[in-house]
Motif scaffolding. Structure first.
Motif, PDB file in Angstrom:
ATOM      1  N   LEU A  24       0.569   8.126   4.116  1.00  0.00           N
ATOM      2  CA  LEU A  24       0.824   6.713   4.391  1.00  0.00           C
ATOM      3  C   LEU A  24      -0.266   6.108   5.268  1.00  0.00           C
ATOM      4  O   LEU A  24      -0.695   4.971   5.031  1.00  0.00           O
ATOM      5  CB  LEU A  24       2.203   6.538   5.023  1.00  0.00           C
ATOM      6  CG  LEU A  24       3.366   6.909   4.095  1.00  0.00           C
ATOM      7  CD1 LEU A  24       4.669   7.050   4.878  1.00  0.00           C
ATOM      8  CD2 LEU A  24       3.509   5.880   2.979  1.00  0.00           C
ATOM      9  N   GLU A  25      -0.725   6.859   6.258  1.00  0.00           N
ATOM     10  CA  GLU A  25      -1.818   6.375   7.112  1.00  0.00           C
ATOM     11  C   GLU A  25      -3.068   6.119   6.279  1.00  0.00           C
ATOM     12  O   GLU A  25      -3.719   5.082   6.415  1.00  0.00           O
ATOM     13  CB  GLU A  25      -2.147   7.398   8.206  1.00  0.00           C
ATOM     14  CG  GLU A  25      -1.140   7.486   9.318  1.00  0.00           C
ATOM     15  CD  GLU A  25      -1.500   8.562  10.318  1.00  0.00           C
ATOM     16  OE1 GLU A  25      -1.501   8.257  11.524  1.00  0.00           O
ATOM     17  OE2 GLU A  25      -1.774   9.721   9.902  1.00  0.00           O
ATOM     18  N   GLN A  26      -3.381   7.078   5.424  1.00  0.00           N
ATOM     19  CA  GLN A  26      -4.580   6.963   4.590  1.00  0.00           C
ATOM     20  C   GLN A  26      -4.489   5.763   3.644  1.00  0.00           C
ATOM     21  O   GLN A  26      -5.432   5.000   3.505  1.00  0.00           O
ATOM     22  CB  GLN A  26      -4.791   8.250   3.801  1.00  0.00           C
ATOM     23  CG  GLN A  26      -6.066   8.275   2.997  1.00  0.00           C
ATOM     24  CD  GLN A  26      -6.249   9.607   2.286  1.00  0.00           C
ATOM     25  OE1 GLN A  26      -5.291  10.317   2.003  1.00  0.00           O
ATOM     26  NE2 GLN A  26      -7.494   9.932   1.991  1.00  0.00           N
ATOM     27  N   ALA A  27      -3.339   5.582   3.011  1.00  0.00           N
ATOM     28  CA  ALA A  27      -3.181   4.504   2.027  1.00  0.00           C
ATOM     29  C   ALA A  27      -3.142   3.124   2.672  1.00  0.00           C
ATOM     30  O   ALA A  27      -3.661   2.154   2.110  1.00  0.00           O
ATOM     31  CB  ALA A  27      -1.917   4.733   1.209  1.00  0.00           C
ATOM     32  N   VAL A  57      -3.294   2.130   8.428  1.00  0.00           N
ATOM     33  CA  VAL A  57      -2.596   1.919   9.696  1.00  0.00           C
ATOM     34  C   VAL A  57      -2.210   3.292  10.243  1.00  0.00           C
ATOM     35  O   VAL A  57      -1.666   4.123   9.516  1.00  0.00           O
ATOM     36  CB  VAL A  57      -1.329   1.052   9.492  1.00  0.00           C
ATOM     37  CG1 VAL A  57      -0.573   0.869  10.804  1.00  0.00           C
ATOM     38  CG2 VAL A  57      -1.686  -0.293   8.877  1.00  0.00           C
ATOM     39  N   ASN A  58      -2.508   3.520  11.535  1.00  0.00           N
ATOM     40  CA  ASN A  58      -2.180   4.831  12.101  1.00  0.00           C
ATOM     41  C   ASN A  58      -0.679   4.968  12.344  1.00  0.00           C
ATOM     42  O   ASN A  58       0.081   4.010  12.234  1.00  0.00           O
ATOM     43  CB  ASN A  58      -2.996   5.097  13.373  1.00  0.00           C
ATOM     44  CG  ASN A  58      -2.640   4.167  14.512  1.00  0.00           C
ATOM     45  OD1 ASN A  58      -1.550   3.603  14.577  1.00  0.00           O
ATOM     46  ND2 ASN A  58      -3.579   4.004  15.438  1.00  0.00           N
ATOM     47  N   LYS A  59      -0.288   6.179  12.668  1.00  0.00           N
ATOM     48  CA  LYS A  59       1.127   6.521  12.820  1.00  0.00           C
ATOM     49  C   LYS A  59       1.819   5.604  13.831  1.00  0.00           C
ATOM     50  O   LYS A  59       2.920   5.095  13.566  1.00  0.00           O
ATOM     51  CB  LYS A  59       1.246   7.991  13.254  1.00  0.00           C
ATOM     52  CG  LYS A  59       2.648   8.494  13.402  1.00  0.00           C
ATOM     53  CD  LYS A  59       2.623   9.978  13.770  1.00  0.00           C
ATOM     54  CE  LYS A  59       4.015  10.536  13.927  1.00  0.00           C
ATOM     55  NZ  LYS A  59       3.989  11.981  14.191  1.00  0.00           N
ATOM     56  N   SER A 118       0.813  -1.217   0.000  1.00  0.00           N
ATOM     57  CA  SER A 118       0.000   0.000   0.000  1.00  0.00           C
ATOM     58  C   SER A 118       0.846   1.266   0.000  1.00  0.00           C
ATOM     59  O   SER A 118       0.411   2.309  -0.502  1.00  0.00           O
ATOM     60  CB  SER A 118      -0.936   0.006   1.219  1.00  0.00           C
ATOM     61  OG  SER A 118      -1.843  -1.064   1.148  1.00  0.00           O
ATOM     62  N   ALA A 119       2.032   1.193   0.561  1.00  0.00           N
ATOM     63  CA  ALA A 119       2.913   2.370   0.639  1.00  0.00           C
ATOM     64  C   ALA A 119       3.611   2.638  -0.694  1.00  0.00           C
ATOM     65  O   ALA A 119       3.877   3.800  -1.026  1.00  0.00           O
ATOM     66  CB  ALA A 119       3.943   2.192   1.753  1.00  0.00           C
TER      67      ALA A 119
END
Length: 183
Positions: A33-36, A39-41, A15-16
């Motif tokens: 990155l969180e959106q894609a 996964v949260n930070k 995803s990244a």
């Protein structure tokens, strides 16, 4: 005891990759990155030291999963090379060209490891190209032709970011293949 992860490393990397591909390393934010990845930070940082570590792991995954499989099927030869060149089209409008080639545009701002990953992947591709060219039994040094093909691929991938038409791109690949097949 911490909470169990609700994601897997490969899924996050898969995803990244499109995010780094689209925005580049410097312009990719943790929010992207969180959106894609979904996964949260804190989840990302439980798996990766920082954005740089996530980028390097993404780049490594990309070079390990793209290109080589196209250059290994039997029979070796021009057909494999032509299929490899078509990778330069990318995946979709946000992923033009090749993530590894596009990343080379940022080498000055990337961690030193990125250069090593890209160099190692290019060496592997060169070896595979040479094996395919050797199968064609040319009188010309296969290493020279492999360098020409890989240089064409690099330029072709960068040009794809201009969103050149598919017909024009196909014509370029056909032209190169016509030249190398006639050596």
């Amino acid at each position: 005891m911490g909470r169990p992860k609700k994601f897997n490393r490969e899924g996050v990397l898969d995803s990244a990759i499109p995010v780094f591909w689209k925005h580049g390393f410097a312009n990719t934010t943790v929010q992207h990155l969180e959106q894609a990845t979904g996964v949260n930070k804190s989840g990302l940082y439980s798996e990766f030291k920082d954005k740089e570590d996530l980028f390097l792991a993404s780049l490594e995954r990309y070079v390990q999963t793209r290109g080589a499989e196209i250059l290994t099927p039997q029979p070796l030869g021009w057909g494999n090379i032509e299929r490899f060149l078509r990778l330069g089209f990318g995946c979709d409008d946000d992923q033009r060209g090749c993530f590894s080639v596009n990343s080379m545009r940022e080498l000055a701002g990337l961690p030193a490891e990125a250069k090593e990953i890209i160099s190692s992947a290019r060496q592997k591709l060169t070896r595979l190209l040479i094996r395919n060219i050797e199968a064609e039994r040319l009188k010309v040094d296969p290493g020279i032709i492999a360098d020409v093909v890989l240089t064409f691929f690099d330029g072709f991938c960068i040009i794809q970011n201009l969103k050149s038409g598919k017909a024009s791109s196909e014509r370029k690949i056909r032209s190169l293949m016509q030249v190398v097949r006639n050596l």
